[in-house]
Design a protein around this motif. Structure first.
Motif, PDB file in Angstrom:
ATOM      1  N   TRP A   1      -5.553   8.426   2.639  1.00  0.00           N
ATOM      2  CA  TRP A   1      -5.960   7.640   1.471  1.00  0.00           C
ATOM      3  C   TRP A   1      -4.837   7.610   0.443  1.00  0.00           C
ATOM      4  CZ3 TRP A   1      -9.784   4.498   1.960  1.00  0.00           C
ATOM      5  CH2 TRP A   1     -10.927   4.827   2.674  1.00  0.00           C
ATOM      6  N   ASN A   2      -4.566   6.425  -0.072  1.00  0.00           N
ATOM      7  CA  ASN A   2      -3.602   6.256  -1.149  1.00  0.00           C
ATOM      8  C   ASN A   2      -4.272   5.527  -2.313  1.00  0.00           C
ATOM      9  OD1 ASN A   2      -1.132   6.256  -2.524  1.00  0.00           O
ATOM     10  ND2 ASN A   2      -0.531   4.282  -1.670  1.00  0.00           N
ATOM     11  N   MET A   3      -3.712   5.710  -3.512  1.00  0.00           N
ATOM     12  CA  MET A   3      -4.213   5.033  -4.721  1.00  0.00           C
ATOM     13  C   MET A   3      -5.699   5.307  -4.952  1.00  0.00           C
ATOM     14  SD  MET A   3      -2.082   1.428  -4.767  1.00  0.00           S
ATOM     15  CE  MET A   3      -2.193   0.958  -3.042  1.00  0.00           C
ATOM     16  N   VAL A   4      -6.059   6.572  -4.861  1.00  0.00           N
ATOM     17  CA  VAL A   4      -7.459   6.974  -5.050  1.00  0.00           C
ATOM     18  C   VAL A   4      -7.722   7.243  -6.525  1.00  0.00           C
ATOM     19  CG1 VAL A   4      -9.175   8.762  -4.558  1.00  0.00           C
ATOM     20  CG2 VAL A   4      -7.640   7.970  -2.749  1.00  0.00           C
TER      21      VAL A   4
ATOM     22  N   ASP B   1      -9.829  -0.724  -1.044  1.00  0.00           N
ATOM     23  CA  ASP B   1     -10.054  -2.157  -1.144  1.00  0.00           C
ATOM     24  C   ASP B   1     -10.538  -2.668   0.214  1.00  0.00           C
ATOM     25  OD1 ASP B   1      -8.947  -5.001  -0.561  1.00  0.00           O
ATOM     26  OD2 ASP B   1      -8.923  -4.884  -2.751  1.00  0.00           O
TER      27      ASP B   1
ATOM     28  N   VAL C   1       0.822  -1.219   0.000  1.00  0.00           N
ATOM     29  CA  VAL C   1       0.000   0.000   0.000  1.00  0.00           C
ATOM     30  C   VAL C   1       0.854   1.267   0.000  1.00  0.00           C
ATOM     31  CG1 VAL C   1      -2.031  -1.064   1.029  1.00  0.00           C
ATOM     32  CG2 VAL C   1      -0.280  -0.096   2.518  1.00  0.00           C
TER      33      VAL C   1
ATOM     34  N   ASP D   1      -4.284   7.614  -7.646  1.00  0.00           N
ATOM     35  CA  ASP D   1      -3.678   6.406  -8.210  1.00  0.00           C
ATOM     36  C   ASP D   1      -2.925   6.783  -9.485  1.00  0.00           C
ATOM     37  OD1 ASP D   1      -2.992   3.812  -8.650  1.00  0.00           O
ATOM     38  OD2 ASP D   1      -4.963   3.166  -9.373  1.00  0.00           O
TER      39      ASP D   1
ATOM     40  N   THR E   1      -6.186   2.066   1.481  1.00  0.00           N
ATOM     41  CA  THR E   1      -6.835   2.059   0.174  1.00  0.00           C
ATOM     42  C   THR E   1      -8.283   1.623   0.335  1.00  0.00           C
ATOM     43  OG1 THR E   1      -6.351  -0.245  -0.389  1.00  0.00           O
ATOM     44  CG2 THR E   1      -4.634   1.386  -0.882  1.00  0.00           C
TER      45      THR E   1
END
Length: 253
Positions: free
Chosen positions: A174-177, A141, A17, A207, A139
């Motif tokens: 938040w990462n990879m949005v 997910d 992540v 992302d 993330t």
């Protein structure tokens, strides 16, 4: 009298992540662009990802005239070499940092720790209790998020609220949005995070493939590197500067 050095870890219970990437990006930005003295303790045993990255970076610079000139110009401008990357095991992380600072001939502002992606690894909890701040990328997910929130709740309860521990705070971001996705789904997740009374940072990271971009003979723009800051052209739109600004505010840097 030496100034107190902040100990900061990017840590989560789930691998993949971005904790190692953020450790490098933030350390390089603060050191090469903002003039802070930083060190990194790589305790992501046994792979030691950041130490391996430093080795790849050095090999690329030594074998490429463009990067060699870039490194020379940077050294001449800053007047200091690359920040130190120290290898350690998770259970020896704090001791490694303490011993390094005690013998260093200069003051350090921040020591960053890159810990394994599971709290089950020996010594991880003990090391986390010895840092000042933890930043946890999450993330959307569901499996990853549930694992990350479980980790954050446990750390918040066991360490942040304990007066016996050094840890002052844990912050999620938040990462990879996917820009098209941060709507109702994120609102629901953020409600849950709020109910768990976990601090969520304002800045989110979109992302983008640029976060995997290292020094490369075919590409002269740099993003993830232990020897250079991320190229301004690639930083634009990544929200990295905004994230680092918020981190600096939270840790009172």
């Amino acid at each position: 009298m030496k100034k107190e050095t902040l100990y900061v870890a990017f840590s989560t219970q789930k691998g993949g992540v971005g904790k190692t990437t953020f450790t490098v990006l933030v350390a390089s930005y603060l050191y090469y662009l903002k003039g802070y003295n930083v060190a990194v303790v790589d305790c992501d045993y046994p792979q030691h990802s950041i130490s391996a990255m430093r080795k790849r970076d050095a090999e690329q610079v030594n074998g490429d005239e463009y990067y060699k000139q870039l490194a020379f110009h940077q050294f001449k401008t800053l007047g200091k070499k690359a920040y130190p990357v120290l290898c350690s095991s998770p259970d020896e992380a704090i001791k490694t940092a303490d011993e390094f600072l005690a013998s260093a001939g200069m003051d350090y502002d921040v020591v960053f720790f890159d810990l394994p992606g599971t709290v089950n690894s020996e010594g991880v909890i003990n090391s986390l209790s010895g840092v000042d701040y933890i930043f946890t990328p999450i993330t959307a997910d569901r499996v990853v998020l549930e694992s990350s929130l479980s980790f954050a709740v446990a750390i918040h309860k066991l360490l942040v609220k304990s007066e016996a521990c050094r840890l002052k705070g844990l912050h999620l971001f938040w990462n990879m949005v996917d820009g098209r996705e941060k709507t109702y789904l994120y609102t629901l997740y953020e409600q849950t995070i709020g109910e768990l009374e976990l601090p969520l940072m304002k800045v989110f990271i979109p992302d983008t493939k640029r976060f995997k971009k290292e020094l490369d003979a075919q590409r002269k723009t740099v993003f993830r590197s232990t020897l250079f800051p991320a190229d301004k052209r690639l930083v634009k739109g990544s929200n990295m500067e905004e994230l680092i600004t918020e981190i600096a505010y939270l840790i009172k840097l």
